[in-house]
Design a protein around this motif. Structure first.
Motif, PDB file in Angstrom:
ATOM      1  N   ALA A   1       0.833  -1.209   0.000  1.00 56.31           N
ATOM      2  CA  ALA A   1       0.000   0.000   0.000  1.00 56.31           C
ATOM      3  C   ALA A   1       0.866   1.257   0.000  1.00 56.31           C
ATOM      4  O   ALA A   1       0.564   2.232  -0.709  1.00 56.31           O
ATOM      5  N   ALA A   2       1.950   1.251   0.777  1.00 54.39           N
ATOM      6  CA  ALA A   2       2.836   2.416   0.837  1.00 54.39           C
ATOM      7  C   ALA A   2       3.484   2.672  -0.519  1.00 54.39           C
ATOM      8  O   ALA A   2       3.638   3.827  -0.949  1.00 54.39           O
ATOM      9  N   SER A   3       3.863   1.597  -1.198  1.00 54.18           N
ATOM     10  CA  SER A   3       4.471   1.744  -2.513  1.00 54.18           C
ATOM     11  C   SER A   3       3.474   2.331  -3.514  1.00 54.18           C
ATOM     12  O   SER A   3       3.803   3.247  -4.275  1.00 54.18           O
ATOM     13  N   VAL A   4       2.250   1.805  -3.498  1.00 56.42           N
ATOM     14  CA  VAL A   4       1.222   2.321  -4.416  1.00 56.42           C
ATOM     15  C   VAL A   4       0.889   3.777  -4.083  1.00 56.42           C
ATOM     16  O   VAL A   4       0.635   4.589  -4.974  1.00 56.42           O
ATOM     17  N   ALA A   5       0.906   4.128  -2.787  1.00 57.64           N
ATOM     18  CA  ALA A   5       0.603   5.501  -2.382  1.00 57.64           C
ATOM     19  C   ALA A   5       1.619   6.481  -2.958  1.00 57.64           C
ATOM     20  O   ALA A   5       1.256   7.610  -3.348  1.00 57.64           O
ATOM     21  N   GLY A   6       2.893   6.077  -3.026  1.00 56.08           N
ATOM     22  CA  GLY A   6       3.896   6.941  -3.639  1.00 56.08           C
ATOM     23  C   GLY A   6       3.602   7.205  -5.098  1.00 56.08           C
ATOM     24  O   GLY A   6       3.798   8.327  -5.605  1.00 56.08           O
ATOM     25  N   PHE A   7       3.116   6.190  -5.797  1.00 57.99           N
ATOM     26  CA  PHE A   7       2.723   6.354  -7.199  1.00 57.99           C
ATOM     27  C   PHE A   7       1.452   7.189  -7.325  1.00 57.99           C
ATOM     28  O   PHE A   7       1.314   7.999  -8.249  1.00 57.99           O
ATOM     29  N   LEU A   8       0.518   7.019  -6.388  1.00 57.48           N
ATOM     30  CA  LEU A   8      -0.769   7.716  -6.462  1.00 57.48           C
ATOM     31  C   LEU A   8      -0.596   9.232  -6.433  1.00 57.48           C
ATOM     32  O   LEU A   8      -1.413   9.963  -7.000  1.00 57.48           O
ATOM     33  N   VAL A   9       0.446   9.706  -5.784  1.00 53.65           N
ATOM     34  CA  VAL A   9       0.701  11.157  -5.780  1.00 53.65           C
ATOM     35  C   VAL A   9       0.753  11.691  -7.210  1.00 53.65           C
ATOM     36  O   VAL A   9       0.266  12.793  -7.500  1.00 53.65           O
ATOM     37  N   TRP A  10       1.318  10.904  -8.119  1.00 47.63           N
ATOM     38  CA  TRP A  10       1.436  11.307  -9.517  1.00 47.63           C
ATOM     39  C   TRP A  10       0.236  10.870 -10.359  1.00 47.63           C
ATOM     40  O   TRP A  10       0.014  11.418 -11.443  1.00 47.63           O
ATOM     41  N   ASN A  11      -0.524   9.903  -9.870  1.00 49.32           N
ATOM     42  CA  ASN A  11      -1.612   9.317 -10.643  1.00 49.32           C
ATOM     43  C   ASN A  11      -2.987   9.845 -10.226  1.00 49.32           C
ATOM     44  O   ASN A  11      -3.980   9.575 -10.887  1.00 49.32           O
ATOM     45  N   PHE A  12      -3.024  10.630  -9.129  1.00 54.35           N
ATOM     46  CA  PHE A  12      -4.307  11.140  -8.639  1.00 54.35           C
ATOM     47  C   PHE A  12      -4.876  12.116  -9.656  1.00 54.35           C
ATOM     48  O   PHE A  12      -4.138  12.889 -10.274  1.00 54.35           O
ATOM     49  N   PRO A  13      -6.196  12.094  -9.846  1.00 49.75           N
ATOM     50  CA  PRO A  13      -6.795  12.960 -10.868  1.00 49.75           C
ATOM     51  C   PRO A  13      -6.486  14.450 -10.637  1.00 49.75           C
ATOM     52  O   PRO A  13      -6.636  14.916  -9.512  1.00 49.75           O
ATOM     53  N   PRO A  14      -6.064  15.155 -11.689  1.00 47.97           N
ATOM     54  CA  PRO A  14      -5.740  14.679 -13.045  1.00 47.97           C
ATOM     55  C   PRO A  14      -4.358  14.032 -13.071  1.00 47.97           C
ATOM     56  O   PRO A  14      -3.377  14.628 -12.634  1.00 47.97           O
ATOM     57  N   ALA A  15      -4.271  12.830 -13.612  1.00 55.28           N
ATOM     58  CA  ALA A  15      -3.039  12.051 -13.571  1.00 55.28           C
ATOM     59  C   ALA A  15      -1.930  12.700 -14.386  1.00 55.28           C
ATOM     60  O   ALA A  15      -2.165  13.182 -15.494  1.00 55.28           O
ATOM     61  N   LYS A  16      -0.720  12.666 -13.817  1.00 61.11           N
ATOM     62  CA  LYS A  16       0.462  13.153 -14.525  1.00 61.11           C
ATOM     63  C   LYS A  16       1.224  12.007 -15.175  1.00 61.11           C
ATOM     64  O   LYS A  16       2.151  12.235 -15.954  1.00 61.11           O
ATOM     65  N   ILE A  17       0.869  10.772 -14.825  1.00 62.55           N
ATOM     66  CA  ILE A  17       1.434   9.589 -15.450  1.00 62.55           C
ATOM     67  C   ILE A  17       0.480   8.427 -15.216  1.00 62.55           C
ATOM     68  O   ILE A  17      -0.211   8.383 -14.189  1.00 62.55           O
TER      69      ILE A  17
END
Length: 336
Positions: free
Chosen positions: A191-207
């Motif tokens: 979950a912590a790993s996915v949360a780091g990615f979510l910072v960039w993927n949260f709407p509107p996604a940057k990646i």
């Protein structure tokens, strides 16, 4: 090594690596270009989910060393996850025919099952069943289905990340409730790993995540479901309840498309969440709705199952009923 030290480290490492991958994708023009079957309208870098894969695989030896997961399960989870990520990476950067992808998915599932000490018993209405060989077949199908749930459902900003985080954190809570908190470490780290990615993927996604990341999450969560059922048979149902939004939407959509004779592995925009995002004109309300359903509706039912207050299959049917209504309401699987 303390889990509470490792969690922010994993979050930060994925956050930084996603930034690196985004810059790399921009420099090489590795972009997801919108088309008639897309749910986005702006060209966006892809492949950011690889950060989740690399960070989680890097800390897998720590998970085994600390005893948070047995070494055979660490090897099974890491090997199958890496294999599925490679297949997804190849598909992201070219094309892998559907039949070869499916074969590769079953090979990945088989690798994990080889390292599983034994299949957990299936608990239904107070009776446990040892399914024997057929159980391994069903387990392989379940792993491949959960894998493809994330491939199918990773279609709007943040939805797959939010689903993975809430399922993992919910699963960790279930372990705490039944008195085996050490087993909570692995889902919390994922979950912590996915949360780091979510910072960039949260709407509107940057990646975007890409198939490498979504496939990895699917096989990892499928493996964690079997691990949970091994720890306590009722947790199989509890984890499946936590996954309810993805299970109902993807299954409902697939069945309708199969009955209509569609080519089910072709890209489309007929999932309920895709119709909902177009109806509301944005991805954010739908992603937040999934978060709310997971936390406020599905998690309480999963907790009741874990604590033995209700039979798992019965609770799953009750929990899934309004989700089925939502799938119908938002026309899952219907032609546009």
């Amino acid at each position: 090594m303390s889990l509470w030290f490792l969690l922010p480290f994993v979050f930060g490492a994925t956050l930084l690596l996603t930034w690196v991958l985004r810059n790399y994708a921009l420099s090489r023009s590795l972009m997801d270009i919108p088309n008639a079957r897309s749910s986005h309208s702006v060209p966006t870098p892809r492949g950011g989910g690889l950060a989740v894969v690399l960070v989680f695989l890097a800390i897998s030896p720590v998970i085994g060393y600390q005893g948070w997961l047995s070494w055979p399960l660490v090897i099974g989870l890491s090997g199958s996850g890496a294999w599925i990520a490679i297949i997804g990476f190849l598909d992201d950067h070219g094309h892998v025919a559907a039949r070869w992808r499916l074969l590769a998915h079953f090979l990945g599932a088989g690798w994990f099952l080889v390292w599983l000490p034994a299949l957990p018993s299936l608990a239904i209405f107070g009776t446990t069943f040892d399914l024997g060989f057929i159980g391994y077949v069903l387990a392989a199908v379940m792993l491949v289905w959960v894998l493809n749930l994330f491939n199918f459902m990773d279609g709007i900003d943040g939805i797959a990340s939010v689903e993975a985080i809430t399922v993992c954190v919910g699963g960790a809570l279930l372990y705490a409730l039944i008195g085996v908190p050490a087993l909570a470490a692995t889902p919390l780290l994922l979950a912590a790993s996915v949360a780091g990615f979510l910072v960039w993927n949260f709407p509107p996604a940057k990646i975007f995540m890409g198939d490498a990341g979504s496939g990895f999450l699917g096989i990892a969560l499928g493996g964690l479901i079997l691990q949970a059922a091994w720890a306590a048979p009722q947790l199989l149902w509890a984890w499946l309840i936590l996954l309810g939004v993805f299970v109902l939407d993807a299954t409902f959509t697939l069945l309708r498309r199969l009955l209509r004779g569609d080519k089910v592995f072709e890209a489309h925009r007929s999932h309920a969440y895709q119709y909902a995002s177009r109806e509301y004109g944005a991805h954010l309300p739908v992603t937040l709705a999934v978060l709310a359903i997971n936390v406020l509706w599905l998690l309480p039912w999963a907790c009741l199952v874990a604590l033995g207050y209700i039979d798992g299959l019965l609770a799953l049917l009750i929990a899934y009923l309004p989700l089925a209504f939502l799938a119908v309401r938002f026309r899952a699987g219907q032609l546009e």
